[in-house]
Design an enzyme around this catalytic site. Sequence first.
Site, PDB file in Angstrom:
ATOM      1  N   HIS A  18     -16.652  20.675  42.279  1.00 48.93           N
ATOM      2  CA  HIS A  18     -17.773  20.068  43.014  1.00 48.93           C
ATOM      3  C   HIS A  18     -18.923  21.072  43.149  1.00 48.93           C
ATOM      4  O   HIS A  18     -20.096  20.719  43.016  1.00 48.93           O
ATOM      5  CB  HIS A  18     -17.326  19.644  44.428  1.00 48.93           C
ATOM      6  CG  HIS A  18     -16.291  18.559  44.453  1.00 48.93           C
ATOM      7  ND1 HIS A  18     -15.169  18.611  45.246  1.00 48.93           N
ATOM      8  CD2 HIS A  18     -16.216  17.373  43.773  1.00 48.93           C
ATOM      9  CE1 HIS A  18     -14.451  17.505  45.076  1.00 48.93           C
ATOM     10  NE2 HIS A  18     -15.064  16.751  44.177  1.00 48.93           N
ATOM     11  N   LYS A  42      -8.972   5.483  52.677  1.00 46.35           N
ATOM     12  CA  LYS A  42      -8.184   6.713  52.474  1.00 46.35           C
ATOM     13  C   LYS A  42      -7.951   7.409  53.808  1.00 46.35           C
ATOM     14  O   LYS A  42      -8.831   7.400  54.673  1.00 46.35           O
ATOM     15  CB  LYS A  42      -8.950   7.698  51.581  1.00 46.35           C
ATOM     16  CG  LYS A  42      -9.072   7.313  50.117  1.00 46.35           C
ATOM     17  CD  LYS A  42      -9.747   8.458  49.363  1.00 46.35           C
ATOM     18  CE  LYS A  42     -10.130   8.094  47.942  1.00 46.35           C
ATOM     19  NZ  LYS A  42     -11.016   9.111  47.317  1.00 46.35           N
ATOM     20  N   ARG A  94     -15.074  14.227  35.016  1.00 49.33           N
ATOM     21  CA  ARG A  94     -14.176  15.186  34.354  1.00 49.33           C
ATOM     22  C   ARG A  94     -13.598  14.609  33.079  1.00 49.33           C
ATOM     23  O   ARG A  94     -12.973  15.321  32.299  1.00 49.33           O
ATOM     24  CB  ARG A  94     -13.037  15.572  35.304  1.00 49.33           C
ATOM     25  CG  ARG A  94     -13.500  16.345  36.525  1.00 49.33           C
ATOM     26  CD  ARG A  94     -12.493  16.255  37.618  1.00 49.33           C
ATOM     27  NE  ARG A  94     -12.299  14.863  37.968  1.00 49.33           N
ATOM     28  CZ  ARG A  94     -11.408  14.415  38.833  1.00 49.33           C
ATOM     29  NH1 ARG A  94     -10.601  15.249  39.430  1.00 49.33           N
ATOM     30  NH2 ARG A  94     -11.310  13.128  39.102  1.00 49.33           N
ATOM     31  N   SER A 131      -9.685  17.085  43.935  1.00 48.21           N
ATOM     32  CA  SER A 131      -9.317  17.203  45.350  1.00 48.21           C
ATOM     33  C   SER A 131      -7.876  16.751  45.561  1.00 48.21           C
ATOM     34  O   SER A 131      -7.151  17.336  46.367  1.00 48.21           O
ATOM     35  CB  SER A 131     -10.229  16.335  46.208  1.00 48.21           C
ATOM     36  OG  SER A 131     -11.543  16.818  46.163  1.00 48.21           O
TER      37      SER A 131
HETATM   38  O1  PNS Z   1     -15.095  11.243  46.049  1.00 43.50           O
HETATM   39  P1  PNS Z   1     -14.932   9.750  45.948  1.00 43.50           P
HETATM   40  O2  PNS Z   1     -13.965   9.241  46.996  1.00 43.50           O
HETATM   41  O3  PNS Z   1     -14.550   9.307  44.558  1.00 43.50           O
HETATM   42  O4  PNS Z   1     -16.380   9.120  46.257  1.00 43.50           O
HETATM   43  C1  PNS Z   1     -16.589   7.720  46.246  1.00 43.50           C
HETATM   44  C2  PNS Z   1     -17.867   7.376  47.017  1.00 43.50           C
HETATM   45  C3  PNS Z   1     -17.764   7.940  48.413  1.00 43.50           C
HETATM   46  C4  PNS Z   1     -19.051   7.994  46.317  1.00 43.50           C
HETATM   47  C5  PNS Z   1     -18.010   5.826  47.068  1.00 43.50           C
HETATM   48  O5  PNS Z   1     -16.831   5.279  47.579  1.00 43.50           O
HETATM   49  C6  PNS Z   1     -19.190   5.363  47.919  1.00 43.50           C
HETATM   50  O6  PNS Z   1     -20.300   5.406  47.457  1.00 43.50           O
HETATM   51  N1  PNS Z   1     -18.920   4.964  49.175  1.00 43.50           N
HETATM   52  C7  PNS Z   1     -19.956   4.559  50.135  1.00 43.50           C
HETATM   53  C8  PNS Z   1     -19.910   3.062  50.415  1.00 43.50           C
HETATM   54  C9  PNS Z   1     -20.662   2.305  49.335  1.00 43.50           C
HETATM   55  O7  PNS Z   1     -21.855   2.419  49.164  1.00 43.50           O
HETATM   56  N2  PNS Z   1     -19.887   1.506  48.552  1.00 43.50           N
HETATM   57  C10 PNS Z   1     -20.406   0.726  47.454  1.00 43.50           C
HETATM   58  C11 PNS Z   1     -20.376   1.498  46.164  1.00 43.50           C
HETATM   59  S1  PNS Z   1     -20.885   0.474  44.836  1.00 43.50           S
END
Ligand code: PNS
Length: 162
Positions: A18, A42, A94, A131
Site C-alpha cells: 500500500h 468485514k 497485484r 493485508s
Molecule cells: O481494501 P478493500 O477492502 O478491498 O477496499 C474496498 C473499498 C473500501 C475501496 C470499497 O469497498 C469501497 O469503496 N467502499 C465504500 C462504499 C462504496 O462506495 N461502495 C460502492 C463501491 S462501487
Amino acid sequence: MPKIAVYPGSFDPFTVGHLDIAERTSELFDELVIAVVHNPNKTPMFSLVDRVELVEQTLAEAGLSGIRVVALESGLLVDLCTDVGADVIVKGARSATDVDFEFPMAQINRELTGIETAILISAPELSHISSSLVRQLAQNGGDVRKYVAKPVQKLIEKKFKN
Ligand code: PNS
C-alpha cells in the site's frame, strides 16, 4: 486546478505494498487523500481509528508528507470524493484477479458521479503482499517485518504477543 487523487481501502493493516502505491500516486497527482474505509461486511483486526493512525505513522516514517488521511465510517466513496474535490480514485492491483474485482466498482463509481478510476500495477517484488496474509501471520505469531512498516509491526506485537 490541482489534480486530487483518493486512494481508498480497508488497510487492515496498511502494508508496504500500500505504501508503494501511495508514494507512486503522490508523484502522479498534486494532492493525495488516503481514505480508510469501514467495511460493514468485514470484522477488522484493527479499529478504524487505529488504521488511520497506522497509515499516518507509516507515511511519516517513510518521510512522505502532505498526504491527507481520512476515515470513511459510512457512506459512499464517491461522496467522499466529491467532498474532497477528487478527480480520480486510485487503486492498486497485484494481479489480473484484482483488476477483475476493481472493474465493476470502477464502472459503478463512474456511473454515479463521472469519477474515473486509475489502477496502478503493483511492483513485482511486492505483488504477493496482502493485508489478509499479514493478518494471518499476525494472528499466528508469524514474522511480519518484511510486509509492514514499524508502527504496524509494533501494534501487532502489542496486540498478539505477550
Ligand atoms: O481494501 P478493500 O477492502 O478491498 O477496499 C474496498 C473499498 C473500501 C475501496 C470499497 O469497498 C469501497 O469503496 N467502499 C465504500 C462504499 C462504496 O462506495 N461502495 C460502492 C463501491 S462501487
